[in-house]
Design a protein around this motif. Sequence first.
Motif, short mmCIF file in Angstrom:
data_model
loop_
_atom_site.label_atom_id
_atom_site.label_comp_id
_atom_site.label_asym_id
_atom_site.label_seq_id
_atom_site.Cartn_x
_atom_site.Cartn_y
_atom_site.Cartn_z
N ASP A 101 -4.62 -7.83 6.26
CA ASP A 101 -4.63 -6.99 7.45
C ASP A 101 -3.96 -5.64 7.21
OD1 ASP A 101 -2.40 -8.73 7.43
OD2 ASP A 101 -2.49 -9.14 9.56
N LEU A 102 -2.99 -5.60 6.31
CA LEU A 102 -2.37 -4.31 6.00
C LEU A 102 -3.35 -3.40 5.26
CD1 LEU A 102 1.09 -5.78 5.19
CD2 LEU A 102 0.52 -4.32 7.15
N LEU A 103 -4.17 -3.97 4.41
CA LEU A 103 -5.23 -3.19 3.76
C LEU A 103 -6.21 -2.67 4.81
CD1 LEU A 103 -6.69 -2.09 1.25
CD2 LEU A 103 -7.80 -4.34 1.04
N ALA A 104 -6.54 -3.49 5.78
CA ALA A 104 -7.45 -3.07 6.85
C ALA A 104 -6.87 -1.88 7.61
CB ALA A 104 -7.73 -4.24 7.81
N TYR A 105 -5.58 -1.91 7.88
CA TYR A 105 -4.93 -0.77 8.55
C TYR A 105 -4.97 0.48 7.68
CZ TYR A 105 -3.10 -3.14 12.68
OH TYR A 105 -3.00 -3.80 13.87
N ALA A 106 -4.62 0.34 6.42
CA ALA A 106 -4.62 1.49 5.52
C ALA A 106 -6.01 2.12 5.44
CB ALA A 106 -4.12 1.09 4.13
N MET A 107 -7.03 1.28 5.33
CA MET A 107 -8.40 1.78 5.23
C MET A 107 -8.84 2.43 6.55
SD MET A 107 -10.07 -1.29 2.87
CE MET A 107 -11.44 -1.41 3.94
N ALA A 108 -8.34 1.92 7.67
CA ALA A 108 -8.72 2.47 8.97
C ALA A 108 -8.17 3.89 9.17
CB ALA A 108 -8.25 1.55 10.09
N VAL A 109 -6.99 4.16 8.62
CA VAL A 109 -6.42 5.49 8.82
C VAL A 109 -6.73 6.45 7.68
CG1 VAL A 109 -4.58 4.65 10.33
CG2 VAL A 109 -4.13 4.89 7.89
N ASP A 110 -7.29 5.92 6.57
CA ASP A 110 -7.66 6.78 5.44
C ASP A 110 -8.93 6.21 4.80
OD1 ASP A 110 -7.98 8.28 3.16
OD2 ASP A 110 -5.97 7.88 2.36
N ASN A 111 -10.06 6.76 5.21
CA ASN A 111 -11.34 6.23 4.71
C ASN A 111 -11.61 6.62 3.26
OD1 ASN A 111 -12.02 8.89 5.05
ND2 ASN A 111 -13.56 8.53 6.64
N THR A 112 -10.70 7.36 2.63
CA THR A 112 -10.87 7.69 1.20
C THR A 112 -10.10 6.74 0.30
OG1 THR A 112 -8.98 9.23 1.11
CG2 THR A 112 -11.13 10.14 1.80
N LEU A 113 -9.41 5.78 0.90
CA LEU A 113 -8.61 4.83 0.13
C LEU A 113 -9.49 4.07 -0.85
CD1 LEU A 113 -5.66 3.71 0.03
CD2 LEU A 113 -6.46 1.89 1.52
N ASN A 114 -9.05 3.98 -2.10
CA ASN A 114 -9.82 3.29 -3.14
C ASN A 114 -9.50 1.79 -3.09
OD1 ASN A 114 -11.10 2.34 -5.38
ND2 ASN A 114 -10.19 3.79 -6.79
N PHE A 115 -10.30 1.07 -2.34
CA PHE A 115 -10.12 -0.37 -2.15
C PHE A 115 -10.25 -1.12 -3.47
CE2 PHE A 115 -12.80 -4.22 -1.33
CZ PHE A 115 -11.77 -5.07 -0.95
N SER A 116 -11.16 -0.71 -4.32
CA SER A 116 -11.41 -1.44 -5.57
C SER A 116 -10.19 -1.45 -6.48
CB SER A 116 -12.63 -0.90 -6.30
OG SER A 116 -12.42 0.45 -6.64
N SER A 117 -9.37 -0.39 -6.42
CA SER A 117 -8.18 -0.35 -7.28
C SER A 117 -7.12 -1.35 -6.83
CB SER A 117 -7.59 1.06 -7.29
OG SER A 117 -7.03 1.37 -6.03
N LEU A 118 -7.21 -1.79 -5.60
CA LEU A 118 -6.23 -2.74 -5.06
C LEU A 118 -6.71 -4.19 -5.10
CD1 LEU A 118 -5.35 -0.71 -1.86
CD2 LEU A 118 -3.90 -0.99 -3.87
N PHE A 119 -8.00 -4.38 -5.29
CA PHE A 119 -8.60 -5.70 -5.12
C PHE A 119 -7.90 -6.77 -5.97
CE2 PHE A 119 -11.59 -9.12 -5.82
CZ PHE A 119 -12.08 -9.35 -4.54
#
Length: 170
Positions: A79-97
């Motif tokens: 859920d913290l990743l969901a929040y981060a992505m919601a406020v910054d749509n440029t966040l590189n999700f794949s680097s955190l996976f």
Amino acid sequence: MKIAILGAHRVGKTTLAEKLHESFPDYEFYPEPFFELQEMGFDFSEAPTADDYMMQLEHSLKQILRSGRNAIFDRCPIDLLAYAMAVDNTLNFSSLFNKIQNAIQEINVFVFVPIEEPDRFSCADSDLPDLRNEVNDSIVELIDDFDLEVIEVKGSVSERLNQIQSKLIK
């Protein structure tokens, strides 16, 4: 057993986590990273930022790794990743996976508390209802992305507890 409660804000997640802890008093209870970081002196932005959520995500990862065998987490990296992505749509999700995947493998049970229809909790404008809805939808997507089995709970706190306990007893 490690149990993580996830969901957007103002869905009853913390109340459920605390009640679950009452049912399992020998379990360690880990509050939301936000509150632990605040106690440690971290000063969050007035308007939430991706950096704020990433700091909480990192703290959540540490909570999981330092926890004992039996723990209840009020929030998890999902859920913290969901929040981060919601406020910054440029966040590189794949680097955190991989980092998140490795930590959440330690969790045995995920409990998702979605926004219900009709909504059980009012969400004033000051509670950022648009962010809440976006995070709820992102959590659903992240559950799929991480291929998580979740117990999705609805209803009153006692109904939610019963839903969890019935799944755990099987």
